[in-house]
Design a protein around this motif. Structure first.
Motif, PDB file in Angstrom:
ATOM      1  N   PHE A 150       0.840  -1.194   0.000  1.00 47.99           N
ATOM      2  CA  PHE A 150       0.000   0.000   0.000  1.00 47.99           C
ATOM      3  C   PHE A 150       0.879   1.251   0.000  1.00 47.99           C
ATOM      4  CE2 PHE A 150      -2.852  -3.102   2.153  1.00 47.99           C
ATOM      5  CZ  PHE A 150      -3.820  -3.146   1.154  1.00 47.99           C
ATOM      6  N   ASN A 151       0.591   2.154  -0.915  1.00 50.36           N
ATOM      7  CA  ASN A 151       1.342   3.409  -1.021  1.00 50.36           C
ATOM      8  C   ASN A 151       0.665   4.479  -0.173  1.00 50.36           C
ATOM      9  OD1 ASN A 151       3.199   2.324  -2.952  1.00 50.36           O
ATOM     10  ND2 ASN A 151       1.612   2.507  -4.508  1.00 50.36           N
ATOM     11  N   THR A 152       0.993   4.508   1.098  1.00 53.05           N
ATOM     12  CA  THR A 152       0.353   5.434   2.028  1.00 53.05           C
ATOM     13  C   THR A 152       0.978   6.828   2.017  1.00 53.05           C
ATOM     14  OG1 THR A 152       1.721   4.340   3.708  1.00 53.05           O
ATOM     15  CG2 THR A 152      -0.584   3.701   3.582  1.00 53.05           C
ATOM     16  N   LYS A 153       2.190   6.956   1.519  1.00 49.72           N
ATOM     17  CA  LYS A 153       2.848   8.242   1.262  1.00 49.72           C
ATOM     18  C   LYS A 153       2.839   9.210   2.450  1.00 49.72           C
ATOM     19  CE  LYS A 153       1.902   8.023  -3.686  1.00 49.72           C
ATOM     20  NZ  LYS A 153       1.281   8.684  -4.857  1.00 49.72           N
ATOM     21  N   SER A 154       2.977   8.672   3.633  1.00 43.28           N
ATOM     22  CA  SER A 154       3.036   9.483   4.875  1.00 43.28           C
ATOM     23  C   SER A 154       1.761  10.283   5.117  1.00 43.28           C
ATOM     24  CB  SER A 154       4.241  10.433   4.848  1.00 43.28           C
ATOM     25  OG  SER A 154       5.450   9.723   4.746  1.00 43.28           O
ATOM     26  N   ASN A 155       0.656   9.875   4.493  1.00 40.64           N
ATOM     27  CA  ASN A 155      -0.598  10.619   4.622  1.00 40.64           C
ATOM     28  C   ASN A 155      -1.539  10.062   5.678  1.00 40.64           C
ATOM     29  OD1 ASN A 155      -0.049  12.507   2.571  1.00 40.64           O
ATOM     30  ND2 ASN A 155      -0.738  11.096   0.988  1.00 40.64           N
ATOM     31  N   TYR A 156      -1.178   8.927   6.275  1.00 38.43           N
ATOM     32  CA  TYR A 156      -2.102   8.272   7.201  1.00 38.43           C
ATOM     33  C   TYR A 156      -1.391   7.822   8.464  1.00 38.43           C
ATOM     34  CZ  TYR A 156      -4.703   8.158   2.845  1.00 38.43           C
ATOM     35  OH  TYR A 156      -5.312   8.525   1.672  1.00 38.43           O
ATOM     36  N   GLN A 157      -2.175   7.770   9.525  1.00 39.60           N
ATOM     37  CA  GLN A 157      -1.649   7.375  10.829  1.00 39.60           C
ATOM     38  C   GLN A 157      -1.953   5.908  11.147  1.00 39.60           C
ATOM     39  OE1 GLN A 157       0.062   9.678  12.702  1.00 39.60           O
ATOM     40  NE2 GLN A 157       0.636   8.088  14.154  1.00 39.60           N
ATOM     41  N   LYS A 158      -3.123   5.431  10.705  1.00 40.36           N
ATOM     42  CA  LYS A 158      -3.543   4.076  11.056  1.00 40.36           C
ATOM     43  C   LYS A 158      -4.234   3.375   9.887  1.00 40.36           C
ATOM     44  CE  LYS A 158      -4.120   4.967  16.023  1.00 40.36           C
ATOM     45  NZ  LYS A 158      -5.047   4.899  17.177  1.00 40.36           N
ATOM     46  N   ILE A 159      -4.266   2.051   9.953  1.00 46.48           N
ATOM     47  CA  ILE A 159      -5.008   1.217   9.014  1.00 46.48           C
ATOM     48  C   ILE A 159      -5.876   0.261   9.832  1.00 46.48           C
ATOM     49  CG2 ILE A 159      -4.883  -0.602   7.271  1.00 46.48           C
ATOM     50  CD1 ILE A 159      -2.280   0.582   6.293  1.00 46.48           C
ATOM     51  N   SER A 160      -7.167   0.179   9.473  1.00 46.05           N
ATOM     52  CA  SER A 160      -8.047  -0.781  10.132  1.00 46.05           C
ATOM     53  C   SER A 160      -8.292  -1.968   9.205  1.00 46.05           C
ATOM     54  CB  SER A 160      -9.376  -0.121  10.510  1.00 46.05           C
ATOM     55  OG  SER A 160     -10.053   0.338   9.349  1.00 46.05           O
ATOM     56  N   TYR A 161      -8.724  -3.089   9.764  1.00 45.00           N
ATOM     57  CA  TYR A 161      -8.903  -4.306   8.970  1.00 45.00           C
ATOM     58  C   TYR A 161      -9.894  -5.251   9.644  1.00 45.00           C
ATOM     59  CZ  TYR A 161      -6.038  -6.293  12.639  1.00 45.00           C
ATOM     60  OH  TYR A 161      -5.574  -6.680  13.872  1.00 45.00           O
ATOM     61  N   LYS A 162     -10.404  -6.218   8.856  1.00 44.33           N
ATOM     62  CA  LYS A 162     -11.195  -7.348   9.346  1.00 44.33           C
ATOM     63  C   LYS A 162     -10.699  -8.586   8.617  1.00 44.33           C
ATOM     64  CE  LYS A 162     -15.366  -4.720  10.480  1.00 44.33           C
ATOM     65  NZ  LYS A 162     -16.815  -4.519  10.193  1.00 44.33           N
ATOM     66  N   ALA A 163     -10.121  -9.516   9.354  1.00 46.01           N
ATOM     67  CA  ALA A 163      -9.506 -10.698   8.754  1.00 46.01           C
ATOM     68  C   ALA A 163     -10.270 -11.962   9.133  1.00 46.01           C
ATOM     69  CB  ALA A 163      -8.051 -10.817   9.214  1.00 46.01           C
ATOM     70  N   SER A 164     -10.407 -12.870   8.166  1.00 48.56           N
ATOM     71  CA  SER A 164     -11.086 -14.133   8.438  1.00 48.56           C
ATOM     72  C   SER A 164     -10.689 -15.196   7.427  1.00 48.56           C
ATOM     73  CB  SER A 164     -12.607 -13.942   8.439  1.00 48.56           C
ATOM     74  OG  SER A 164     -13.039 -13.392   7.209  1.00 48.56           O
ATOM     75  N   ILE A 165     -10.861 -16.464   7.816  1.00 48.01           N
ATOM     76  CA  ILE A 165     -10.614 -17.601   6.932  1.00 48.01           C
ATOM     77  C   ILE A 165     -11.926 -17.927   6.216  1.00 48.01           C
ATOM     78  CG2 ILE A 165     -10.007 -20.033   6.786  1.00 48.01           C
ATOM     79  CD1 ILE A 165      -7.621 -18.466   7.556  1.00 48.01           C
ATOM     80  N   LYS A 166     -11.888 -17.926   4.904  1.00 49.36           N
ATOM     81  CA  LYS A 166     -13.088 -18.273   4.127  1.00 49.36           C
ATOM     82  C   LYS A 166     -13.146 -19.766   3.858  1.00 49.36           C
ATOM     83  CE  LYS A 166     -15.635 -17.176  -0.080  1.00 49.36           C
ATOM     84  NZ  LYS A 166     -15.748 -16.320  -1.278  1.00 49.36           N
ATOM     85  N   LEU A 167     -11.979 -20.365   3.611  1.00 47.58           N
ATOM     86  CA  LEU A 167     -11.924 -21.780   3.288  1.00 47.58           C
ATOM     87  C   LEU A 167     -10.655 -22.388   3.880  1.00 47.58           C
ATOM     88  CD1 LEU A 167     -13.179 -24.151   1.664  1.00 47.58           C
ATOM     89  CD2 LEU A 167     -11.764 -23.431  -0.276  1.00 47.58           C
ATOM     90  N   GLY A 168     -10.805 -23.504   4.600  1.00 46.76           N
ATOM     91  CA  GLY A 168      -9.658 -24.176   5.191  1.00 46.76           C
ATOM     92  C   GLY A 168      -9.716 -24.159   6.705  1.00 46.76           C
ATOM     93  N   ASP A 169      -8.997 -25.082   7.321  1.00 42.55           N
ATOM     94  CA  ASP A 169      -9.018 -25.211   8.781  1.00 42.55           C
ATOM     95  C   ASP A 169      -7.718 -24.802   9.450  1.00 42.55           C
ATOM     96  OD1 ASP A 169     -11.639 -26.277   8.815  1.00 42.55           O
ATOM     97  OD2 ASP A 169     -10.859 -28.247   8.242  1.00 42.55           O
ATOM     98  N   GLU A 170      -6.643 -24.804   8.689  1.00 41.05           N
ATOM     99  CA  GLU A 170      -5.328 -24.597   9.293  1.00 41.05           C
ATOM    100  C   GLU A 170      -4.958 -23.118   9.373  1.00 41.05           C
ATOM    101  OE1 GLU A 170      -2.468 -27.192   7.483  1.00 41.05           O
ATOM    102  OE2 GLU A 170      -3.981 -28.743   7.214  1.00 41.05           O
ATOM    103  N   PRO A 171      -4.068 -22.765  10.292  1.00 40.00           N
ATOM    104  CA  PRO A 171      -3.752 -21.349  10.545  1.00 40.00           C
ATOM    105  C   PRO A 171      -2.909 -20.699   9.451  1.00 40.00           C
ATOM    106  CG  PRO A 171      -2.347 -22.749  11.876  1.00 40.00           C
ATOM    107  CD  PRO A 171      -3.340 -23.663  11.223  1.00 40.00           C
TER     108      PRO A 171
END
Length: 240
Positions: A150-171
């Motif tokens: 991601f080219n944030t170019k010193s314009n941002y302080q934070k990034i938010s996210y939501k992560a999840s496994i769609k398919l598969g059981d292993e980490p």
């Protein structure tokens, strides 16, 4: 301790710079006579620092009425804070922005990536929830690694996210790191039992941030393969 010291210094910078900005209801610009002080050198926490503009030209401090004025954007960035000035509203902002920028919809990513930055609802539907944008990844082995820059170019302080496994059981492992220094801002593992893992990453005005999804260092054995891939979704990637 570093954050506290940084916050104190940024407060001092604001006090200095706001002296040059008109804060009355009626916009007004006043011409002044100031001196460029070439003798001044700067250190931040013991490290020499020479602020420069977008063309790599050094910006010197000025003195006016017995006070020292420094370029707030460059100093704030060096201390790990974003800084921006809106010429239309005469508003100076340091730190998190009021609005959020969708890194995927805004296409703030490098053209070279593995995985899929997407707005496709079919790819972004997981656990009966459909996201509007995100980064979809297939993992196909024990040493697989996919990433996007991601080219944030010193314009941002934070990034938010939501992560999840769609398919598969292993980490799998998710990592946010500074592309320039290699500093890891945040890393965590998720599996099929994790559900949706949400959070935010303090990127401290980074120029570019790499998000990677991999199976390395998580498990030496995996059932993931090209014929039986795992699928991971990192959705709602907003910068602010």
């Amino acid at each position: 301790m570093m954050k506290r010291r940084s916050a104190v210094i940024v407060s001092v910078l604001l006090a200095l710079v706001l002296g040059t900005v008109t804060v009355t209801a009626a916009a007004k610009v006043e011409s002044i006579k100031a001196s460029i002080n070439y003798a001044i050198t700067t250190k931040i926490f013991g490290k020499s620092f020479a602020p420069k503009d977008d063309k790599s030209k050094e910006i010197r401090p000025i003195t006016y009425n017995g006070r020292l004025y420094v370029p707030v954007t460059q100093f704030a960035n060096e201390l790990g804070y974003t800084a921006s000035f809106d010429t239309k509203t005469n508003k100076l902002a340091i730190g998190e922005k009021d609005g959020k920028t969708d890194l995927i919809k805004g296409k703030l990513f490098d053209k070279y990536y593995s995985g899929s930055p997407t707005t496709d609802p079919d790819k972004l539907t997981v656990n009966n929830e459909t996201y509007k944008s995100g980064y979809a990844v297939q993992v196909t082995g024990a040493f697989d690694n996919k990433s996007i820059l991601f080219n944030t170019k010193s314009n941002y302080q934070k990034i938010s996210y939501k992560a999840s496994i769609k398919l598969g059981d292993e980490p799998v492992r998710v990592v946010f790191k500074d592309e320039e220094s290699g500093l890891i801002y945040k890393e965590f593992s998720i599996d099929s039992k994790s559900g949706v893992v949400s959070g935010e990453v303090d990127i401290g005005a980074a120029k570019s941030v790499r998000l990677s999804v991999d199976t390395r260092l998580v498990s030496t054995k995996t059932s993931y393969s090209r014929d039986n891939p795992g699928e991971v979704i990192i959705a709602d990637l907003f910068a602010y």
